[in-house]
Structures are given as structure tokens and as C-alpha cells.
Design an enzyme around this catalytic site. Structure first.
Site, PDB file in Angstrom:
ATOM      1  N   TYR A   1     -13.101   2.388  12.592  1.00  0.00           N
ATOM      2  CA  TYR A   1     -11.663   2.601  12.358  1.00  0.00           C
ATOM      3  C   TYR A   1     -11.000   3.249  13.574  1.00  0.00           C
ATOM      4  O   TYR A   1      -9.931   2.820  14.024  1.00  0.00           O
ATOM      5  CB  TYR A   1     -11.507   3.482  11.120  1.00  0.00           C
ATOM      6  CG  TYR A   1     -10.099   3.770  10.669  1.00  0.00           C
ATOM      7  CD1 TYR A   1      -9.441   2.904   9.804  1.00  0.00           C
ATOM      8  CD2 TYR A   1      -9.440   4.933  11.070  1.00  0.00           C
ATOM      9  CE1 TYR A   1      -8.153   3.187   9.362  1.00  0.00           C
ATOM     10  CE2 TYR A   1      -8.160   5.224  10.630  1.00  0.00           C
ATOM     11  CZ  TYR A   1      -7.521   4.345   9.770  1.00  0.00           C
ATOM     12  OH  TYR A   1      -6.249   4.630   9.331  1.00  0.00           O
TER      13      TYR A   1
ATOM     14  N   PRO B   1       0.041   8.402  12.237  1.00  0.00           N
ATOM     15  CA  PRO B   1       0.094   9.389  11.153  1.00  0.00           C
ATOM     16  C   PRO B   1      -1.241  10.114  10.991  1.00  0.00           C
ATOM     17  O   PRO B   1      -2.303   9.583  11.324  1.00  0.00           O
ATOM     18  CB  PRO B   1       0.366   8.545   9.898  1.00  0.00           C
ATOM     19  CG  PRO B   1       0.684   7.162  10.378  1.00  0.00           C
ATOM     20  CD  PRO B   1       0.024   7.025  11.715  1.00  0.00           C
TER      21      PRO B   1
ATOM     22  N   GLY C   1       0.842  -1.201   0.000  1.00  0.00           N
ATOM     23  CA  GLY C   1       0.000   0.000   0.000  1.00  0.00           C
ATOM     24  C   GLY C   1       0.875   1.247   0.000  1.00  0.00           C
ATOM     25  O   GLY C   1       2.114   1.154   0.001  1.00  0.00           O
TER      26      GLY C   1
HETATM   27  N1  CAA Z   1     -18.403  16.625  10.292  1.00  0.00           N
HETATM   28  C1  CAA Z   1     -19.697  16.937  10.502  1.00  0.00           C
HETATM   29  N2  CAA Z   1     -20.685  16.563   9.693  1.00  0.00           N
HETATM   30  C2  CAA Z   1     -20.344  15.844   8.599  1.00  0.00           C
HETATM   31  C3  CAA Z   1     -19.012  15.477   8.328  1.00  0.00           C
HETATM   32  C4  CAA Z   1     -18.033  15.911   9.229  1.00  0.00           C
HETATM   33  N3  CAA Z   1     -16.751  15.616   9.044  1.00  0.00           N
HETATM   34  N4  CAA Z   1     -19.013  14.782   7.205  1.00  0.00           N
HETATM   35  C5  CAA Z   1     -20.278  14.683   6.774  1.00  0.00           C
HETATM   36  N5  CAA Z   1     -21.079  15.349   7.623  1.00  0.00           N
HETATM   37  C6  CAA Z   1     -22.518  15.531   7.518  1.00  0.00           C
HETATM   38  C7  CAA Z   1     -22.929  16.040   6.156  1.00  0.00           C
HETATM   39  O1  CAA Z   1     -22.780  17.433   6.083  1.00  0.00           O
HETATM   40  C8  CAA Z   1     -24.412  15.619   6.107  1.00  0.00           C
HETATM   41  O2  CAA Z   1     -25.150  16.492   6.891  1.00  0.00           O
HETATM   42  P1  CAA Z   1     -26.692  16.803   6.549  1.00  0.00           P
HETATM   43  O3  CAA Z   1     -27.395  15.485   6.631  1.00  0.00           O
HETATM   44  O4  CAA Z   1     -27.090  17.779   7.598  1.00  0.00           O
HETATM   45  O5  CAA Z   1     -26.650  17.363   5.162  1.00  0.00           O
HETATM   46  C9  CAA Z   1     -24.376  14.298   6.820  1.00  0.00           C
HETATM   47  O6  CAA Z   1     -23.189  14.291   7.633  1.00  0.00           O
HETATM   48  C10 CAA Z   1     -24.302  13.157   5.832  1.00  0.00           C
HETATM   49  O7  CAA Z   1     -24.406  11.987   6.539  1.00  0.00           O
HETATM   50  P2  CAA Z   1     -24.425  10.634   5.741  1.00  0.00           P
HETATM   51  O8  CAA Z   1     -24.483   9.511   6.702  1.00  0.00           O
HETATM   52  O9  CAA Z   1     -25.505  10.673   4.685  1.00  0.00           O
HETATM   53  O10 CAA Z   1     -22.995  10.711   5.081  1.00  0.00           O
HETATM   54  P3  CAA Z   1     -22.511  10.048   3.760  1.00  0.00           P
HETATM   55  O11 CAA Z   1     -23.070   8.680   3.689  1.00  0.00           O
HETATM   56  O12 CAA Z   1     -22.751  10.967   2.629  1.00  0.00           O
HETATM   57  O13 CAA Z   1     -20.935  10.005   3.991  1.00  0.00           O
HETATM   58  C11 CAA Z   1     -18.916   9.547   5.162  1.00  0.00           C
HETATM   59  C12 CAA Z   1     -20.395   9.911   5.283  1.00  0.00           C
HETATM   60  C13 CAA Z   1     -18.784   8.186   4.484  1.00  0.00           C
HETATM   61  C14 CAA Z   1     -18.375   9.453   6.558  1.00  0.00           C
HETATM   62  C15 CAA Z   1     -18.186  10.614   4.324  1.00  0.00           C
HETATM   63  O14 CAA Z   1     -18.467  11.883   4.850  1.00  0.00           O
HETATM   64  C16 CAA Z   1     -16.694  10.413   4.373  1.00  0.00           C
HETATM   65  O15 CAA Z   1     -16.147   9.546   3.697  1.00  0.00           O
HETATM   66  N6  CAA Z   1     -15.980  11.216   5.197  1.00  0.00           N
HETATM   67  C17 CAA Z   1     -14.544  11.108   5.367  1.00  0.00           C
HETATM   68  C18 CAA Z   1     -14.226  10.262   6.585  1.00  0.00           C
HETATM   69  C19 CAA Z   1     -12.743  10.272   6.812  1.00  0.00           C
HETATM   70  O16 CAA Z   1     -12.174  11.271   7.205  1.00  0.00           O
HETATM   71  N7  CAA Z   1     -12.089   9.129   6.557  1.00  0.00           N
HETATM   72  C20 CAA Z   1     -10.662   9.067   6.686  1.00  0.00           C
HETATM   73  C21 CAA Z   1     -10.143   8.088   5.663  1.00  0.00           C
HETATM   74  S1  CAA Z   1      -8.376   8.151   5.541  1.00  0.00           S
HETATM   75  C22 CAA Z   1      -7.861   7.387   6.920  1.00  0.00           C
HETATM   76  O17 CAA Z   1      -8.589   6.836   7.675  1.00  0.00           O
HETATM   77  C23 CAA Z   1      -6.368   7.413   7.169  1.00  0.00           C
HETATM   78  C24 CAA Z   1      -6.098   8.008   8.481  1.00  0.00           C
HETATM   79  O18 CAA Z   1      -5.736   7.261   9.387  1.00  0.00           O
HETATM   80  C25 CAA Z   1      -6.182   9.452   8.673  1.00  0.00           C
END
Ligand code: CAA
Length: 249
Positions: free
Chosen positions: A155, A185, A15
């Protein structure tokens, strides 16, 4: 065939972060075993690409979520190469979903892969390290274990569990010249992070990072290589953050 080089094992070795760690440990003279999941269809191409860059890694298939798979994989390393000096528990997955949408399967698969793997892999190499009288275990966690993240209940829980494991192992093996540390990280320029929706990345995540950019896998690999070295003998049970200032505590 056994090697006189020290052996380092890196799970998730193909990865974004794992590849950088494999290369950096090879630069330090280790014989590097790059472990990959049974689903990986790019193993041959990846090995060839690394060879073009001058890196000759050994690929080893493993399902880190399964104890018997880890036992068999490490046994094949023992037979073909010898005892393991360094283990980097790097393999991990995301199944992001807000909590109401998170399925039990998404919970289980993340916990098994990210947390059970610590036990499953460490158990296979600890006797090697005890008989060598030297060892390094480096467990890769995440900034999101420390602060939580929207959509990452599974996670964050798995990554937070890692450091409890690290600290207990560090206490048990400190007197045996085996150090055990966690590296946490932040968001790195890897395929895992590229899966974050672009609007979430631009509007929510990047503005939280004072350094103003994603981290580079090579920057984290540098820290891992230091922890793996003789020079880091007095660091054990630590949780080292490398996150561009996104979370400070
Ligand atoms: N903070 C607050 N609200 C948030 C938010 C956040 N960070 N992200 C989404 N929302 C809100 C949206 O604005 C929306 O609000 P409304 O309903 O009021 O419009 C609501 O949440 C959407 O909720 P859903 O359940 O419908 O969300 P979704 O299915 O569209 O997606 C998710 C949700 C899959 C979590 C998507 O937002 C996402 O992928 N977020 C990123 C998560 C993340 O940071 N992952 C890290 C991956 S990398 C990693 O993990 C490596 C590492 O170690 C750092």
C-alpha cells in the site's frame, strides 16, 4: 442527454471518503459520477440513501485496475453526459500483511488498483480537459506513503508512486489550465480504517496522532473541493497533508 453542469468523476465514490467527496462536489454544483467496483452489491441502496439526503448521483461501474474497463466507463459518461472537468482518483484497497506474509497476489492487486488506476483513469479524461481548456485531477494518496507503515509495503509503495505521477502530470499540463495535485490523508473514520485490529489502533496508531482522533471524511472532502475550484488555480504538483499532525515534514 448532455448536461450543462460541469462533470466530476470520483472513483471509489461509494466508500467512506469517496461518498463525502461526491457530496461536497455536488454541493458546489457539479454533476457527480460516482464510480464503483463491479463487486459492489449495494449500489441501488446507496443511491437511494443519497437521494433521501437530496443528492442525485450517477453510478458508473468500473474496474479501475483495468484500462479497457476505464475506457468503457468514461465513454458511457461522454455519451450520456458530456466531457469531464474534474477527476478524483480516490479508489484504493488495502491487503495489509507483514512483509514475510505478504503474497505476490497481495502486492499485485494493491499496485494495480491503487497505482495503475491513476494512469488508467487520467488517460480517459485528459483530452476532455484539454478541449475544455480547464481541468482538475486530484489523486488521493496517504500519510503512509510518506512515512511507511507496518504491514503496508504494498500500500505504501502504491501510494508513494502516486505523487511522482502527480508531479509529472502537473508539469505537462500546467500551461493548459489543468492542475494535478495529491492529497495525503491520515487515518480517517472509514470502513477501511475500521479493519485495523482494535489493539493496533488503540496502542499504536491513535497515540501517534497529536490531534488525538481520527479524521472525518468531510474534512478531506473540503480540501478536495477547494482544489477542484477555480480558486485553486495556482496550486499544482502539490502534495497536501491532512493527517492531524501524525506526520510532518
Ligand atoms: N509496529 C511494530 N511492530 C508491530 C506493529 C507495528 N505497528 N504491528 C504489529 N507489530 C508486531 C506485533 O507486535 C508482533 O510482534 P511479535 O511477533 O514480537 O509478538 C508482530 O508484529 C506480528 O507480526 P505478524 O506478521 O504475525 O502480524 P499479524 O499477521 O498479526 O498482523 C498486520 C500484521 C496485518 C500488519 C496488523 O498488525 C495490522 O493490520 N496493522 C495495521 C496496519 C495499518 O496501519 N493499516 C492501515 C489501514 S488504513 C489505511 O491504509 C488508510 C490510510 O491511508 C491511513
Amino acid at each position: 442527454m448532455t448536461t450543462t453542469q460541469r462533470i466530476a468523476v470520483v472513483t471509489g465514490g461509494m466508500g467512506g471518503l469517496g461518498e463525502a467527496i461526491c457530496r461536497r462536489l455536488a454541493d458546489d454544483g457539479y454533476a457527480v459520477m460516482s464510480m464503483h467496483s463491479p463487486e459492489n452489491r449495494q449500489v441501488g441502496a446507496w443511491l437511494e440513501a443519497q437521494q433521501l439526503l437530496g443528492y442525485h448521483f450517477t453510478a458508473v461501474e468500473v474496474d479501475v485496475a483495468r484500462f479497457d474497463s476505464c475506457a468503457a466507463a468514461v465513454e458511457s459518461i461522454h455519451q450520456q453526459h458530456g466531457p469531464v472537468s474534474v477527476l478524483v482518483n480516490n479508489a484504493s484497497i488495502t491487503r495489509d500483511a507483514s512483509f514475510r506474509k505478504m503474497t505476490q497476489q497481495a502486492w499485485d492487486t494493491v499496485l494495480r488498483t491503487n497505482l495503475d488506476s491513476m494512469f488508467n483513469m487520467s488517460k480517459q479524461v485528459i483530452e476532455d480537459m484539454l478541449s475544455l481548456g480547464w481541468g482538475r485531477i486530484i489523486n488521493i494518496s496517504s500519510v503512509n506513503s510518506q512515512r511507511g507503515a507496518f504491514g503496508q509495503a504494498n500500500y505504501a509503495a502504491s501510494k508513494a508512486g502516486i505523487h511522482g505521477f502527480t508531479k509529472s502530470m502537473a508539469i505537462e499540463f500546467a500551461g493548459k489550465h489543468i492542475t494535478v495535485n495529491t492529497v495525503s490523508p491520515g487515518y480517517l473514520r472509514t470502513r477501511m480504517v475500521e479493519k485495523v485490529p482494535p489493539d493496533v489502533m488503540q496502542e499504536r496508531i491513535l497515540p501517534e496522532i497529536p490531534v488525538g482522533r481520527l479524521g472525518e471524511p468531510a474534512e478531506v472532502a473540503e480540501l478536495v473541493a477547494y482544489l477542484a475550484s477555480e480558486r485553486a488555480a495556482f496550486i499544482t504538483g502539490a502534495n497536501l497533508s491532512i493527517n492531524g499532525g501524525q506526520h510532518m515534514y
